[in-house]
Design a protein around this motif. Structure first.
Motif, mmCIF file in Angstrom:
data_model
loop_
_atom_site.group_PDB
_atom_site.id
_atom_site.type_symbol
_atom_site.label_atom_id
_atom_site.label_comp_id
_atom_site.label_asym_id
_atom_site.label_seq_id
_atom_site.Cartn_x
_atom_site.Cartn_y
_atom_site.Cartn_z
ATOM 1 N N MET A 37 0.849 -1.400 -0.189
ATOM 2 C CA MET A 37 -0.253 -0.405 -0.104
ATOM 3 C C MET A 37 0.927 1.132 0.064
ATOM 4 O O MET A 37 0.432 2.335 -0.791
ATOM 5 C CB MET A 37 -1.194 -0.051 1.600
ATOM 6 N N LEU A 38 2.405 0.826 1.066
ATOM 7 C CA LEU A 38 2.965 2.070 0.785
ATOM 8 C C LEU A 38 3.206 2.673 -0.282
ATOM 9 O O LEU A 38 3.759 3.562 -0.948
ATOM 10 C CB LEU A 38 4.376 2.324 1.871
ATOM 11 N N VAL A 39 3.459 1.235 -1.394
ATOM 12 C CA VAL A 39 3.912 1.911 -2.844
ATOM 13 C C VAL A 39 2.859 2.368 -3.297
ATOM 14 O O VAL A 39 3.258 3.774 -4.009
ATOM 15 C CB VAL A 39 4.702 0.717 -3.115
ATOM 16 N N ILE A 40 1.868 2.014 -3.307
ATOM 17 C CA ILE A 40 0.688 2.829 -4.302
ATOM 18 C C ILE A 40 0.279 4.208 -3.915
ATOM 19 O O ILE A 40 0.303 4.942 -4.901
ATOM 20 C CB ILE A 40 -0.596 1.934 -4.059
ATOM 21 N N ALA A 41 1.080 4.374 -2.966
ATOM 22 C CA ALA A 41 0.279 5.814 -1.651
ATOM 23 C C ALA A 41 1.677 6.401 -2.288
ATOM 24 O O ALA A 41 0.580 7.947 -2.712
ATOM 25 C CB ALA A 41 0.167 5.825 -0.210
ATOM 26 N N SER A 42 2.524 5.945 -2.316
ATOM 27 C CA SER A 42 3.527 7.498 -2.547
ATOM 28 C C SER A 42 3.699 7.523 -4.517
ATOM 29 O O SER A 42 4.100 8.910 -4.580
ATOM 30 C CB SER A 42 5.331 6.694 -2.720
ATOM 31 N N ILE A 43 3.306 6.672 -5.136
ATOM 32 C CA ILE A 43 2.718 6.523 -6.556
ATOM 33 C C ILE A 43 2.116 7.376 -6.437
ATOM 34 O O ILE A 43 2.184 8.338 -7.716
ATOM 35 C CB ILE A 43 2.758 5.601 -6.995
ATOM 36 N N ALA A 44 0.722 7.758 -5.604
ATOM 37 C CA ALA A 44 -0.169 8.984 -6.272
ATOM 38 C C ALA A 44 -0.046 10.774 -5.853
ATOM 39 O O ALA A 44 -0.474 10.835 -6.137
ATOM 40 C CB ALA A 44 -1.296 8.677 -4.843
ATOM 41 N N THR A 45 0.952 10.063 -4.717
ATOM 42 C CA THR A 45 1.250 11.232 -4.043
ATOM 43 C C THR A 45 2.168 12.068 -4.944
ATOM 44 O O THR A 45 2.608 13.293 -4.957
ATOM 45 C CB THR A 45 2.161 10.925 -2.585
ATOM 46 N N ALA A 46 3.507 11.246 -5.556
ATOM 47 C CA ALA A 46 4.132 11.714 -6.640
ATOM 48 C C ALA A 46 3.504 12.507 -7.995
ATOM 49 O O ALA A 46 3.837 13.289 -8.401
ATOM 50 C CB ALA A 46 4.889 10.713 -7.291
ATOM 51 N N LEU A 47 2.632 11.692 -8.257
ATOM 52 C CA LEU A 47 1.916 12.368 -9.708
ATOM 53 C C LEU A 47 1.301 13.566 -9.353
ATOM 54 O O LEU A 47 0.961 14.506 -10.126
ATOM 55 C CB LEU A 47 0.387 11.157 -10.008
ATOM 56 N N ILE A 48 0.574 13.542 -7.971
ATOM 57 C CA ILE A 48 -0.223 14.826 -7.612
ATOM 58 C C ILE A 48 1.458 16.062 -7.847
ATOM 59 O O ILE A 48 0.690 16.707 -7.622
ATOM 60 C CB ILE A 48 -1.187 14.929 -5.930
ATOM 61 N N ALA A 49 2.316 15.660 -6.612
ATOM 62 C CA ALA A 49 3.311 16.539 -6.708
ATOM 63 C C ALA A 49 3.756 16.698 -8.164
ATOM 64 O O ALA A 49 4.333 18.485 -8.658
ATOM 65 C CB ALA A 49 4.975 15.969 -6.468
#
Length: 124
Positions: free
Chosen positions: A1-13
């Protein structure tokens, strides 16, 4: 889940870096005027204001990247997630405020994706 959350956060950045470029460099250029639906005269008259908005979007991106970097260090994982939660909350608030005061489109481009990333970080 951490990887998916990090990818989503990176996309928002990345989205906020794109918005920074649109508002700071392309506001009165054909691409910027098309994206924001602006007339040349209005774009020229509001160029400084748009650059200021772009700078704030850059700060959001910087905060999200900061949080992502910290989550790569096991001892700083909780701090990195806390930073992501704060800045994603700022993104959501900006998206809702923009939808209320400017264009409903902002809710779908900024607010909802930010909220999805926020939920993913909270669940990770």
């Amino acid at each position: 889940m951490l990887v998916i959350a990090s990818i989503a956060t990176a996309l928002i950045a990345l989205l906020h870096i794109y918005i920074l470029v649109l508002e700071m460099a392309l506001w009165d250029k054909p691409k910027g005027m098309k994206v924001f639906g602006l007339k040349k005269e209005f774009a020229q008259a509001t160029k400084v204001m748009a650059a200021n908005q772009g700078l704030y979007n850059g700060f959001l991106a910087a905060g999200l990247i900061w949080g992502l970097i910290l989550t790569t260090f096991e001892q700083a994982l909780a701090q990195g997630q806390a930073i992501q939660i704060f800045f994603l909350s700022c993104v959501v608030v900006a998206g809702v405020f923009g939808a209320i005061t400017s264009s409903k489109k902002i809710l779908f481009v900024q607010g909802i994706p930010g909220a999805i990333a926020l939920v993913l970080v909270l669940l990770s």
